[in-house]
Design an enzyme around this catalytic site. Structure first.
Site, PDB file in Angstrom:
ATOM      1  N   ASP A 185     -16.507  -1.077  -3.775  1.00 56.74           N
ATOM      2  CA  ASP A 185     -15.155  -1.623  -3.277  1.00 56.74           C
ATOM      3  C   ASP A 185     -14.931  -2.833  -4.120  1.00 56.74           C
ATOM      4  O   ASP A 185     -13.709  -3.122  -4.475  1.00 56.74           O
ATOM      5  CB  ASP A 185     -15.202  -1.873  -1.809  1.00 56.74           C
ATOM      6  CG  ASP A 185     -15.120  -0.584  -1.158  1.00 56.74           C
ATOM      7  OD1 ASP A 185     -14.639   0.465  -1.632  1.00 56.74           O
ATOM      8  OD2 ASP A 185     -15.213  -0.658   0.248  1.00 56.74           O
TER       9      ASP A 185
ATOM     10  N   LYS B  33     -19.587   1.986   6.732  1.00 61.03           N
ATOM     11  CA  LYS B  33     -20.253   1.259   5.704  1.00 61.03           C
ATOM     12  C   LYS B  33     -21.445   0.621   6.056  1.00 61.03           C
ATOM     13  O   LYS B  33     -22.377   0.319   5.353  1.00 61.03           O
ATOM     14  CB  LYS B  33     -19.236   0.518   5.153  1.00 61.03           C
ATOM     15  CG  LYS B  33     -18.198   1.361   4.356  1.00 61.03           C
ATOM     16  CD  LYS B  33     -17.137   0.485   3.630  1.00 61.03           C
ATOM     17  CE  LYS B  33     -16.090   1.374   3.099  1.00 61.03           C
ATOM     18  NZ  LYS B  33     -15.045   0.648   2.356  1.00 61.03           N
TER      19      LYS B  33
HETATM   20  P1  NDP Z   1     -13.592  -1.355   9.627  1.00 62.48           P
HETATM   21  O1  NDP Z   1     -13.636  -0.534  10.706  1.00 62.48           O
HETATM   22  O2  NDP Z   1     -15.146  -1.743   8.984  1.00 62.48           O
HETATM   23  O3  NDP Z   1     -13.192  -2.936   9.927  1.00 62.48           O
HETATM   24  C1  NDP Z   1     -11.895  -2.927  10.668  1.00 62.48           C
HETATM   25  C2  NDP Z   1     -11.283  -4.222  10.437  1.00 62.48           C
HETATM   26  O4  NDP Z   1      -9.824  -4.143  11.316  1.00 62.48           O
HETATM   27  C3  NDP Z   1     -12.040  -5.295  11.455  1.00 62.48           C
HETATM   28  O5  NDP Z   1     -12.073  -6.581  10.831  1.00 62.48           O
HETATM   29  C4  NDP Z   1     -11.113  -5.186  12.849  1.00 62.48           C
HETATM   30  O6  NDP Z   1     -11.302  -6.413  13.480  1.00 62.48           O
HETATM   31  C5  NDP Z   1      -9.840  -5.119  12.281  1.00 62.48           C
HETATM   32  N1  NDP Z   1      -8.796  -4.501  13.169  1.00 62.48           N
HETATM   33  C6  NDP Z   1      -8.784  -3.205  13.590  1.00 62.48           C
HETATM   34  N2  NDP Z   1      -7.669  -2.797  14.468  1.00 62.48           N
HETATM   35  C7  NDP Z   1      -7.215  -4.038  14.724  1.00 62.48           C
HETATM   36  C8  NDP Z   1      -6.142  -4.812  15.432  1.00 62.48           C
HETATM   37  N3  NDP Z   1      -5.242  -3.687  16.290  1.00 62.48           N
HETATM   38  N4  NDP Z   1      -5.862  -5.887  15.352  1.00 62.48           N
HETATM   39  C9  NDP Z   1      -6.585  -6.734  14.762  1.00 62.48           C
HETATM   40  N5  NDP Z   1      -7.340  -6.403  13.843  1.00 62.48           N
HETATM   41  C10 NDP Z   1      -7.737  -4.892  13.921  1.00 62.48           C
HETATM   42  O7  NDP Z   1     -12.744  -0.723   8.563  1.00 62.48           O
HETATM   43  P2  NDP Z   1     -12.784  -1.054   7.049  1.00 62.48           P
HETATM   44  O8  NDP Z   1     -13.133  -2.540   6.698  1.00 62.48           O
HETATM   45  O9  NDP Z   1     -13.987  -0.100   6.258  1.00 62.48           O
HETATM   46  O10 NDP Z   1     -11.709  -0.783   6.546  1.00 62.48           O
HETATM   47  C11 NDP Z   1     -10.449  -1.646   6.362  1.00 62.48           C
HETATM   48  C12 NDP Z   1      -9.270  -1.153   5.767  1.00 62.48           C
HETATM   49  O11 NDP Z   1      -9.378  -1.060   4.248  1.00 62.48           O
HETATM   50  C13 NDP Z   1      -8.823   0.453   6.197  1.00 62.48           C
HETATM   51  O12 NDP Z   1      -7.558   0.534   6.385  1.00 62.48           O
HETATM   52  C14 NDP Z   1      -9.421   1.317   4.903  1.00 62.48           C
HETATM   53  O13 NDP Z   1      -8.636   2.227   4.644  1.00 62.48           O
HETATM   54  C15 NDP Z   1      -9.109   0.045   3.806  1.00 62.48           C
HETATM   55  N6  NDP Z   1      -9.905   0.312   2.543  1.00 62.48           N
HETATM   56  C16 NDP Z   1      -9.318   0.672   1.349  1.00 62.48           C
HETATM   57  C17 NDP Z   1     -10.245   0.976   0.259  1.00 62.48           C
HETATM   58  C18 NDP Z   1      -9.509   1.225  -1.083  1.00 62.48           C
HETATM   59  O14 NDP Z   1     -10.354   1.579  -2.175  1.00 62.48           O
HETATM   60  N7  NDP Z   1      -8.211   0.990  -1.195  1.00 62.48           N
HETATM   61  C19 NDP Z   1     -11.760   0.811   0.402  1.00 62.48           C
HETATM   62  C20 NDP Z   1     -12.087   0.496   1.498  1.00 62.48           C
HETATM   63  C21 NDP Z   1     -11.276   0.075   2.714  1.00 62.48           C
HETATM   64  P3  NDP Z   1     -12.402  -6.770  14.472  1.00 62.48           P
HETATM   65  O15 NDP Z   1     -13.652  -7.169  13.802  1.00 62.48           O
HETATM   66  O16 NDP Z   1     -11.989  -7.804  15.406  1.00 62.48           O
HETATM   67  O17 NDP Z   1     -12.738  -5.315  15.433  1.00 62.48           O
END
Ligand code: NDP
Length: 276
Positions: free
Chosen positions: A103, A67
């Site tokens: 979103d 995104k």
């Molecule tokens: P991103 O990849 O942009 O961000 C991922 C986030 O998760 C970051 O804050 C990252 O932390 C954290 N993270 C990932 N793995 C771990 C871990 N093992 N331990 C701790 N923190 C972790 O993903 P998005 O923001 O795009 O998506 C996030 C979620 O939201 C997804 O599951 C997606 O499917 C869902 N979603 C649902 C929508 C809907 O319409 N229902 C719309 C948009 C998203 P760090 O910064 O430290 O790496």
């Protein structure tokens, strides 16, 4: 009748329900749609969009982790995308791709209209600082929440969002010791992507969430770890992001076609096949 060619780009994306949702929207308006889920690695979105446009693609959704990358590929941006610095919707215009973000509106509509939350004056905690978090923060602030605590593994990312979104926001580490010192909020949103790997990174604190609505932006299998954790913490209610997904898709359809789909029947059809 011409076919509307759309796609969702992401990694992972095979789990996406967007093709089914948009097929149901198309049926409501008697249209033909070809909506595909296309796996794209970070750094490769520009080339994938070019190939998609050459095949007749006219609109797309963008999901994790692309995104923020999508912002730099747009010839113009809507206000929600500018504020979030994250794009989840693309529409091909004469000048190139126009990017926007649906979103936030999708989440707020689901919380207000389906779950009956007013949000006005609410205290909200948001787990995560990725693309989804960026997308929903402006809409939550616009909905009148009193305070937003952004909690993330990588602290600088959370602090960057606090710097971006201002006075009502603060950052806390993703650490149960630090969090449990505070009274939990009325609304806890999970925007971590770790559920896709089958995990939720906080230990259980029994009874801690007894007055909290715990809402995972993920849905289906990806929501199971958070749902299990929140229930074990005694959450007052636990919800997942299927309704948000349908609402953000409806807003995408509106921005592509200026038609408002009925979302309740689409959500009910999707819920039949999911346990979360
Ligand atoms: P991103 O990849 O942009 O961000 C991922 C986030 O998760 C970051 O804050 C990252 O932390 C954290 N993270 C990932 N793995 C771990 C871990 N093992 N331990 C701790 N923190 C972790 O993903 P998005 O923001 O795009 O998506 C996030 C979620 O939201 C997804 O599951 C997606 O499917 C869902 N979603 C649902 C929508 C809907 O319409 N229902 C719309 C948009 C998203 P760090 O910064 O430290 O790496």
């Amino acid at each position: 009748m011409s076919v509307l060619r759309y796609a969702v780009f992401g990694q992972p994306v095979a789990h996406s329900l967007s093709p089914r949702i948009h097929a149901m929207f198309a049926a409501q308006f008697g249209r033909r749609v070809d909506y595909r889920a296309i796996e794209v690695a970070p750094g490769a979105l520009g080339a994938a969009l070019e190939a998609f446009a050459a095949r007749g693609g006219r609109g797309a959704n963008v999901t994790l982790p692309l995104k923020e990358e999508a912002v730099g590929l747009c010839a113009s941006l809507g206000q929600a995308a500018v504020r979030a610095a994250a794009v989840n919707l693309l529409r091909l215009d004469a000048r190139g791709w126009h990017g926007d973000n649906t979103d936030g509106i999708g989440l707020v509509r689901d919380l207000r209209e389906r779950h009956g939350l007013s949000l006005d004056g609410a205290e909200v905690w948001l787990l995560g600082a990725g693309g989804a978090a960026r997308g929903v923060i402006p809409a939550l602030l616009d909905a009148g929440i009193a305070a937003l605590t952004i909690i993330n593994r990588s602290r600088p990312r959370a602090e960057a969002l606090v710097g971006r979104f201002g006075a009502r926001c603060q950052a806390l580490p993703l650490d149960l010791g630090a969090l449990a010192e505070r009274a939990p909020p009325g609304l806890l949103l999970n925007a971590l992507s770790s559920g896709h790997a089958g995990l939720f990174p906080l230990p259980v604190a029994p009874g801690w969430l007894h007055a909290t609505l715990a809402y995972d932006l993920s849905y289906g299998a990806a929501a199971r770890p958070f749902v299990a954790w929140a229930r074990a913490c005694g959450a007052a209610a636990v919800e997942t992001g299927l309704g948000m997904l349908v609402e953000q898709a409806a807003e995408s359809w509106w921005l592509w076609n200026r038609e408002r789909p009925v979302t309740a029947t689409v959500l009910a059809a999707l819920q039949q096949g999911l346990d979360c």
